[in-house]
Motif scaffolding. Structure first.
Motif, PDB file in Angstrom:
ATOM      1  N   TRP A  80       0.193  -1.298  -0.219  1.00  0.00           N
ATOM      2  CA  TRP A  80       0.304  -0.626  -0.207  1.00  0.00           C
ATOM      3  C   TRP A  80       0.569   1.416   0.452  1.00  0.00           C
ATOM      4  N   GLU A  81       1.878   1.612   1.265  1.00  0.00           N
ATOM      5  CA  GLU A  81       2.500   3.019   1.276  1.00  0.00           C
ATOM      6  C   GLU A  81       3.162   2.599  -0.086  1.00  0.00           C
ATOM      7  N   ARG A  82       3.853   2.050  -0.657  1.00  0.00           N
ATOM      8  CA  ARG A  82       4.825   2.653  -2.356  1.00  0.00           C
ATOM      9  C   ARG A  82       4.403   2.722  -3.082  1.00  0.00           C
ATOM     10  N   ARG A  83       2.972   2.012  -3.723  1.00  0.00           N
ATOM     11  CA  ARG A  83       2.025   2.430  -4.166  1.00  0.00           C
ATOM     12  C   ARG A  83       1.156   3.671  -4.299  1.00  0.00           C
ATOM     13  N   LEU A  84       1.598   3.781  -3.294  1.00  0.00           N
ATOM     14  CA  LEU A  84       0.548   5.691  -2.301  1.00  0.00           C
ATOM     15  C   LEU A  84       1.788   6.853  -3.399  1.00  0.00           C
ATOM     16  N   GLY A  85       3.215   6.304  -2.810  1.00  0.00           N
ATOM     17  CA  GLY A  85       4.427   6.706  -3.241  1.00  0.00           C
ATOM     18  C   GLY A  85       4.892   7.010  -4.553  1.00  0.00           C
ATOM     19  N   TYR A  86       3.289   5.922  -5.442  1.00  0.00           N
ATOM     20  CA  TYR A  86       3.524   5.872  -7.244  1.00  0.00           C
ATOM     21  C   TYR A  86       2.617   6.449  -7.846  1.00  0.00           C
TER      22      TYR A  86
END
Length: 66
Positions: free
Chosen positions: A26-32
């Motif tokens: 989730w956190e990585r994809r939010l950054g994306y």
């Protein structure tokens, strides 16, 4: 809605009242989403979140019976 994109698989479906199931980091994809579209979705959360499809499959019947 089940997917791995916070914007198209969580944010928009949730705006229309759909249950959302996120698969992945989730956190990585939010950054994306922030990097690519410049949209901050840090205040958004899916109904359910799993690291993998395998994790989701262990509880899918419970989710569907709610």
């Amino acid at each position: 809605m089940i997917g791995d994109n916070p914007l198209f698989d969580v944010y928009y479906p949730a705006r229309f009242g759909l249950m959302t199931i996120f698969i992945g980091d989730w956190e990585r994809r939010l950054g994306y989403v922030l990097d690519v579209w410049g949209i901050d979705l840090s205040g958004i959360r899916p109904t359910y979140s799993f690291r993998s499809i395998r994790d989701l499959l262990t509880v899918i019947n419970t989710i569907l019976n709610q």
